[in-house]
Design a protein around this motif. Structure first.
Motif, PDB file in Angstrom:
ATOM      1  N   CYS A   1      16.272 -45.139 -21.319  1.00  0.00           N
ATOM      2  CA  CYS A   1      17.391 -45.272 -20.386  1.00  0.00           C
ATOM      3  C   CYS A   1      17.345 -44.087 -19.426  1.00  0.00           C
ATOM      4  CB  CYS A   1      18.701 -45.283 -21.160  1.00  0.00           C
ATOM      5  SG  CYS A   1      20.112 -45.606 -20.106  1.00  0.00           S
ATOM      6  N   GLU A   2      17.781 -44.313 -18.197  1.00  0.00           N
ATOM      7  CA  GLU A   2      17.718 -43.269 -17.174  1.00  0.00           C
ATOM      8  C   GLU A   2      19.033 -43.203 -16.410  1.00  0.00           C
ATOM      9  OE1 GLU A   2      15.339 -42.770 -13.006  1.00  0.00           O
ATOM     10  OE2 GLU A   2      14.120 -43.298 -14.762  1.00  0.00           O
ATOM     11  N   PHE A   3      19.437 -41.972 -16.054  1.00  0.00           N
ATOM     12  CA  PHE A   3      20.634 -41.750 -15.228  1.00  0.00           C
ATOM     13  C   PHE A   3      20.313 -40.646 -14.234  1.00  0.00           C
ATOM     14  CE2 PHE A   3      24.578 -39.433 -14.347  1.00  0.00           C
ATOM     15  CZ  PHE A   3      25.357 -40.465 -13.841  1.00  0.00           C
ATOM     16  N   ARG A   4      20.640 -40.863 -12.961  1.00  0.00           N
ATOM     17  CA  ARG A   4      20.364 -39.870 -11.910  1.00  0.00           C
ATOM     18  C   ARG A   4      21.661 -39.471 -11.218  1.00  0.00           C
ATOM     19  NH1 ARG A   4      14.844 -40.378  -9.503  1.00  0.00           N
ATOM     20  NH2 ARG A   4      13.663 -41.621 -10.981  1.00  0.00           N
ATOM     21  N   GLU A   5      21.756 -38.170 -10.879  1.00  0.00           N
ATOM     22  CA  GLU A   5      22.887 -37.718 -10.080  1.00  0.00           C
ATOM     23  C   GLU A   5      22.528 -36.423  -9.361  1.00  0.00           C
ATOM     24  OE1 GLU A   5      26.494 -36.794 -12.256  1.00  0.00           O
ATOM     25  OE2 GLU A   5      25.363 -35.819 -13.843  1.00  0.00           O
ATOM     26  N   GLU A   6      23.287 -36.137  -8.302  1.00  0.00           N
ATOM     27  CA  GLU A   6      23.121 -34.896  -7.564  1.00  0.00           C
ATOM     28  C   GLU A   6      24.418 -34.118  -7.659  1.00  0.00           C
ATOM     29  OE1 GLU A   6      22.431 -33.643  -2.993  1.00  0.00           O
ATOM     30  OE2 GLU A   6      20.938 -35.022  -3.821  1.00  0.00           O
ATOM     31  N   ILE A   7      24.328 -32.847  -8.053  1.00  0.00           N
ATOM     32  CA  ILE A   7      25.503 -31.997  -8.182  1.00  0.00           C
ATOM     33  C   ILE A   7      25.249 -30.737  -7.366  1.00  0.00           C
ATOM     34  CG2 ILE A   7      26.979 -30.679  -9.751  1.00  0.00           C
ATOM     35  CD1 ILE A   7      26.141 -32.679 -11.952  1.00  0.00           C
ATOM     36  N   ARG A   8      26.003 -30.562  -6.312  1.00  0.00           N
ATOM     37  CA  ARG A   8      25.896 -29.388  -5.416  1.00  0.00           C
ATOM     38  C   ARG A   8      24.440 -29.095  -5.046  1.00  0.00           C
ATOM     39  NH1 ARG A   8      29.640 -24.713  -7.415  1.00  0.00           N
ATOM     40  NH2 ARG A   8      29.391 -24.108  -5.239  1.00  0.00           N
TER      41      ARG A   8
ATOM     42  N   GLY B   1      27.109 -21.901 -12.093  1.00  0.00           N
ATOM     43  CA  GLY B   1      27.838 -21.126 -13.088  1.00  0.00           C
ATOM     44  C   GLY B   1      27.622 -21.715 -14.476  1.00  0.00           C
ATOM     45  N   THR B   2      27.949 -20.960 -15.516  1.00  0.00           N
ATOM     46  CA  THR B   2      27.672 -21.444 -16.883  1.00  0.00           C
ATOM     47  C   THR B   2      28.491 -22.685 -17.230  1.00  0.00           C
ATOM     48  OG1 THR B   2      29.264 -19.856 -17.773  1.00  0.00           O
ATOM     49  CG2 THR B   2      26.948 -19.183 -17.772  1.00  0.00           C
ATOM     50  N   GLY B   3      29.759 -22.713 -16.820  1.00  0.00           N
ATOM     51  CA  GLY B   3      30.591 -23.897 -17.081  1.00  0.00           C
ATOM     52  C   GLY B   3      30.086 -25.111 -16.321  1.00  0.00           C
ATOM     53  N   GLY B   4      29.694 -24.898 -15.075  1.00  0.00           N
ATOM     54  CA  GLY B   4      29.166 -25.990 -14.260  1.00  0.00           C
ATOM     55  C   GLY B   4      27.862 -26.538 -14.815  1.00  0.00           C
ATOM     56  N   LEU B   5      27.004 -25.644 -15.314  1.00  0.00           N
ATOM     57  CA  LEU B   5      25.743 -26.087 -15.919  1.00  0.00           C
ATOM     58  C   LEU B   5      26.010 -26.921 -17.169  1.00  0.00           C
ATOM     59  CD1 LEU B   5      23.527 -22.883 -15.599  1.00  0.00           C
ATOM     60  CD2 LEU B   5      23.157 -25.077 -14.462  1.00  0.00           C
ATOM     61  N   ALA B   6      26.898 -26.430 -18.034  1.00  0.00           N
ATOM     62  CA  ALA B   6      27.218 -27.151 -19.272  1.00  0.00           C
ATOM     63  C   ALA B   6      27.793 -28.534 -18.949  1.00  0.00           C
ATOM     64  CB  ALA B   6      28.197 -26.350 -20.119  1.00  0.00           C
ATOM     65  N   ARG B   7      28.674 -28.604 -17.925  1.00  0.00           N
ATOM     66  CA  ARG B   7      29.243 -29.898 -17.528  1.00  0.00           C
ATOM     67  C   ARG B   7      28.174 -30.815 -16.939  1.00  0.00           C
ATOM     68  NH1 ARG B   7      33.389 -26.532 -16.213  1.00  0.00           N
ATOM     69  NH2 ARG B   7      32.771 -26.333 -14.015  1.00  0.00           N
ATOM     70  N   ALA B   8      27.269 -30.255 -16.153  1.00  0.00           N
ATOM     71  CA  ALA B   8      26.222 -31.066 -15.523  1.00  0.00           C
ATOM     72  C   ALA B   8      25.262 -31.631 -16.569  1.00  0.00           C
ATOM     73  CB  ALA B   8      25.449 -30.235 -14.505  1.00  0.00           C
ATOM     74  N   TYR B   9      24.769 -30.786 -17.471  1.00  0.00           N
ATOM     75  CA  TYR B   9      23.815 -31.250 -18.476  1.00  0.00           C
ATOM     76  C   TYR B   9      24.482 -32.170 -19.504  1.00  0.00           C
ATOM     77  CZ  TYR B   9      20.072 -28.244 -16.798  1.00  0.00           C
ATOM     78  OH  TYR B   9      19.082 -27.676 -16.038  1.00  0.00           O
ATOM     79  N   GLY B  10      25.627 -31.742 -20.035  1.00  0.00           N
ATOM     80  CA  GLY B  10      26.343 -32.568 -21.020  1.00  0.00           C
ATOM     81  C   GLY B  10      26.857 -33.856 -20.406  1.00  0.00           C
ATOM     82  N   GLY B  11      27.363 -33.785 -19.171  1.00  0.00           N
ATOM     83  CA  GLY B  11      27.895 -34.965 -18.499  1.00  0.00           C
ATOM     84  C   GLY B  11      26.807 -35.981 -18.192  1.00  0.00           C
ATOM     85  N   GLY B  12      25.647 -35.506 -17.730  1.00  0.00           N
ATOM     86  CA  GLY B  12      24.522 -36.406 -17.448  1.00  0.00           C
ATOM     87  C   GLY B  12      24.054 -37.111 -18.703  1.00  0.00           C
ATOM     88  N   ALA B  13      23.955 -36.340 -19.802  1.00  0.00           N
ATOM     89  CA  ALA B  13      23.535 -36.928 -21.081  1.00  0.00           C
ATOM     90  C   ALA B  13      24.557 -37.959 -21.551  1.00  0.00           C
ATOM     91  CB  ALA B  13      23.356 -35.834 -22.127  1.00  0.00           C
TER      92      ALA B  13
ATOM     93  N   PHE C   1      19.518 -34.058 -10.752  1.00  0.00           N
ATOM     94  CA  PHE C   1      19.388 -34.190 -12.204  1.00  0.00           C
ATOM     95  C   PHE C   1      18.922 -35.602 -12.531  1.00  0.00           C
ATOM     96  CE2 PHE C   1      22.438 -30.803 -11.662  1.00  0.00           C
ATOM     97  CZ  PHE C   1      22.169 -29.920 -12.697  1.00  0.00           C
ATOM     98  N   ILE C   2      17.904 -35.709 -13.363  1.00  0.00           N
ATOM     99  CA  ILE C   2      17.479 -36.995 -13.910  1.00  0.00           C
ATOM    100  C   ILE C   2      17.564 -36.873 -15.426  1.00  0.00           C
ATOM    101  CG2 ILE C   2      15.595 -38.642 -14.222  1.00  0.00           C
ATOM    102  CD1 ILE C   2      14.543 -37.888 -11.506  1.00  0.00           C
ATOM    103  N   THR C   3      18.331 -37.757 -16.036  1.00  0.00           N
ATOM    104  CA  THR C   3      18.487 -37.776 -17.490  1.00  0.00           C
ATOM    105  C   THR C   3      17.730 -38.972 -18.046  1.00  0.00           C
ATOM    106  OG1 THR C   3      20.675 -36.792 -17.270  1.00  0.00           O
ATOM    107  CG2 THR C   3      20.145 -37.798 -19.385  1.00  0.00           C
TER     108      THR C   3
END
Length: 195
Positions: free
Chosen positions: A9-16, A100-112, A20-22
Motif C-alpha cells: 500500500c502507498e500514501f503520498r503527501e507534501e508537508i511544507r 521541528g521535532t513535533g512536526g516530524l513526529a506528526r508527519a511520519y506517524g500521520g503518513g504511516a 513524503f511517500i509511505t
C-alpha cells in the motif's frame, strides 16, 4: 483482533515543501522486513525511516532524523491501527523548511497512519492444529465446512480407507465444526488435537 495487510500500500503527501511517500506491506519474518526496506528505499531521498512489527518482535529506524521523531511514531501508528506482521517505510525528500521535532513526529506517524487506514487488511486468526480421518466421499464436504469457518488444510494423506488430514481451526469455530463433522459422518469424524 490484529490484522495484516493483503498487499503493498502507498500514501503520498507534501508537508511544507518536503515530500513524503509511505509504503506498507505484509511480512512473515524479520529478514522479509529488512528485504522490503532495502528493496523500496530510495538512496536519492534525504531519509528512509521505517518500522516493522512481527508478534512480539519490532524494530524502527530514524535514519538520520532527530532521535524518536520518525521510527517510533511509525511503530506507534502500526500499533494504533492494530496491525501485526507489517512493515512501514516512509521516504522523505527535504524541502528546505524545518518541521521541528513535533512536526516530524506528526508527519511520519500521520503518513504511516493514513497509509495503514486505507490499506486492505485481513484478520490474523490464531488457529490450533488437529488431525482427523474421513472417507473419500466425505472429503469435499469436510473441506467445504472447514472453509466456512476460515480453517486451513495443512496436510492430507490418501490411504486405502480414505484420507488422513491435518487441519488448523480457530478456537471460536471449533465447537461448530466438531458438530458439523459429526453430523456429516454419523459421529465418525473427530478432530483430535495434534501434539
Amino acid at each position: 483482533m490484529p490484522s495484516t495487510l493483503l498487499d503493498l500500500c502507498e500514501f503520498r503527501e507534501e508537508i511544507r515543501k518536503s515530500r513524503f511517500i509511505t509504503l506498507a506491506g505484509p511480512i512473515t519474518s524479520a529478514a522479509e522486513a529488512m528485504s522490503f526496506i532495502e528493496r523500496h528505499s530510495d538512496l536519492a531521498a534525504t531519509h528512509n525511516c521505517w518500522a516493522w512489527k512481527l508478534g512480539a518482535q519490532y524494530r524502527s529506524s530514524d535514519d538520520g532524523e532527530p532521535g524518536g521523531t520518525a521510527g517510533r511514531p511509525i511503530l506507534a501508528a502500526i500499533e494504533a491501527q492494530d496491525c501485526d506482521q507489517v512493515v512501514v517505510l516512509v521516504i522523505r525528500w527535504y524541502g528546505g523548511i524545518q518541521l521541528g521535532t513535533g512536526g516530524l513526529a506528526r508527519a511520519y506517524g500521520g503518513g504511516a497512519n493514513k497509509c495503514l487506514q486505507q490499506a486492505p487488511k485481513r484478520l490474523l486468526v490464531q488457529r490450533s492444529e488437529y488431525h482427523c480421518s474421513c472417507t473419500f466421499s466425505e472429503l469435499a464436504l469436510l473441506k467445504l465446512r472447514l472453509a466456512e469457518v476460515d480453517g486451513l488444510v495443512l496436510d492430507e494423506q490418501f490411504t486405502a480407507n480414505g484420507v488422513d488430514l491435518q487441519v488448523a481451526v480457530g478456537e471460536a469455530h471449533l465447537q461448530t465444526l466438531q458438530q458439523q463433522l459429526a453430523d456429516l459422518s454419523r459421529g465418525r469424524i473427530r478432530l483430535a488435537p495434534c501434539e
